[in-house]
Design an enzyme around this catalytic site. Structure first.
Site, PDB file in Angstrom:
ATOM      1  N   GLY A 235      49.707  37.882  46.439  1.00 19.11           N
ATOM      2  CA  GLY A 235      49.455  38.312  47.804  1.00 19.11           C
ATOM      3  C   GLY A 235      48.178  37.700  48.343  1.00 19.11           C
TER       4      GLY A 235
ATOM      5  NE  ARG B 182      52.368  40.891  50.208  1.00 18.00           N
ATOM      6  CZ  ARG B 182      52.378  41.908  49.369  1.00 18.00           C
ATOM      7  NH1 ARG B 182      51.253  42.507  49.027  1.00 18.00           N
ATOM      8  NH2 ARG B 182      53.516  42.333  48.868  1.00 18.00           N
TER       9      ARG B 182
ATOM     10  CG  HIS C  55      33.250  18.254  44.350  1.00 15.93           C
ATOM     11  ND1 HIS C  55      32.279  18.766  45.178  1.00 15.93           N
ATOM     12  CD2 HIS C  55      33.521  17.012  44.810  1.00 15.93           C
ATOM     13  CE1 HIS C  55      31.974  17.870  46.103  1.00 15.93           C
ATOM     14  NE2 HIS C  55      32.726  16.791  45.899  1.00 15.93           N
ATOM     15  CG  ASN C  56      35.219  22.553  41.262  1.00 12.14           C
ATOM     16  OD1 ASN C  56      35.524  22.735  42.430  1.00 12.14           O
ATOM     17  ND2 ASN C  56      33.974  22.681  40.840  1.00 12.14           N
TER      18      ASN C  56
ATOM     19  CG  ASN D  10      41.091  37.265  45.426  1.00  9.63           C
ATOM     20  OD1 ASN D  10      40.328  36.314  45.359  1.00  9.63           O
ATOM     21  ND2 ASN D  10      41.285  37.948  46.538  1.00  9.63           N
ATOM     22  N   GLY D  11      43.872  37.883  41.961  1.00 10.23           N
ATOM     23  CA  GLY D  11      44.223  38.307  40.606  1.00 10.23           C
ATOM     24  C   GLY D  11      44.886  37.195  39.812  1.00 10.23           C
ATOM     25  CD  GLU D  12      48.138  36.805  42.134  1.00  4.01           C
ATOM     26  OE1 GLU D  12      48.843  37.819  42.173  1.00  4.01           O
ATOM     27  OE2 GLU D  12      47.115  36.667  42.846  1.00  4.01           O
TER      28      GLU D  12
ATOM     29  CG  ASP E   2      52.344  39.029  42.725  1.00  4.47           C
ATOM     30  OD1 ASP E   2      52.678  38.251  43.651  1.00  4.47           O
ATOM     31  OD2 ASP E   2      51.405  39.832  42.855  1.00  4.47           O
ATOM     32  CG  HIS E   3      55.640  42.048  44.162  1.00  5.03           C
ATOM     33  ND1 HIS E   3      54.825  42.396  43.102  1.00  5.03           N
ATOM     34  CD2 HIS E   3      55.077  42.576  45.277  1.00  5.03           C
ATOM     35  CE1 HIS E   3      53.820  43.112  43.562  1.00  5.03           C
ATOM     36  NE2 HIS E   3      53.946  43.232  44.880  1.00  5.03           N
TER      37      HIS E   3
ATOM     38  NE  ARG F 229      26.690  19.977  39.302  1.00  2.00           N
ATOM     39  CZ  ARG F 229      26.536  19.523  40.524  1.00  2.00           C
ATOM     40  NH1 ARG F 229      27.587  19.373  41.323  1.00  2.00           N
ATOM     41  NH2 ARG F 229      25.340  19.206  40.968  1.00  2.00           N
TER      42      ARG F 229
END
Length: 172
Positions: free
Chosen positions: A71, A114, A103-104, A74-76, A8-9, A142
């Site tokens: 930033g 940011r 592991h994942n 999280n949202g991404e 995003d920006h 898993r």
């Protein structure tokens, strides 16, 4: 290896930097946007496209990974994880970048533009791209449970330890 990027920006500066860094290090970078600064753009528009491309290419057997940037990241990460076949990890250190792959078997990482210096975030991406999946049985198991749930929406069975087989303080 092809690396799909979306942001995003708040992640635009890092994304643009990574496009050049990836090319300089022999990766094929695919930019899913944004392409200009827009302070009110929406990260799902770009991050979903990057994640979709990774999932589609991996389903065809191609060697591709993704990086989504915002930033905080999280949202991404949340957006990328909505795409079937994507395992996106929020990365904030070299250790989390390494573990995301080892592991994942994460195929997308999210970083917060940011939250860290440009040098640190570039290093996190470098570690992620160069770290292989461990292929250890426990990690394979898993990831298979997650994949099964993603497709069927059936919860994995509870282990014996969760079915009342554990000890208690009262001896009962």
């Amino acid at each position: 290896m092809r690396v799909h990027l979306g942001s995003d920006h708040a992640g635009l500066e890092l994304k643009d930097h990574l496009l050049n860094w990836l090319a300089d290090h022999g990766y094929e970078a695919v930019d899913h946007g944004p392409f200009v600064f827009d302070a009110v753009d929406d990260y799902p528009v770009f991050c979903l496209r990057a994640a979709e491309a990774v999932a589609a290419e991996q389903a065809e057997g191609a060697d591709s990974l993704g990086v989504v940037i915002g930033g905080s990241g999280n949202g991404e990460q949340m957006a990328a994880n909505k795409v079937i076949g994507v395992r996106a990890a929020l990365v904030w250190s070299e250790a989390t970048a390494t573990l995301a792959r080892e592991h994942n078997d994460a195929n997308v990482i999210s970083v917060g533009g940011r939250q860290h210096s440009l040098e640190d975030m570039t290093r996190f991406v470098e570690v992620f791209l160069s770290t292989p999946f461990s292929d250890e049985e426990r990690h394979v198991r898993r990831i298979a449970q997650l994949g099964h749930y993603e497709v069927t929406r059936e919860l994995p069975p509870l282990p014996a330890s969760a079915l009342g087989g554990g000890s208690s303080d009262t001896g009962a």
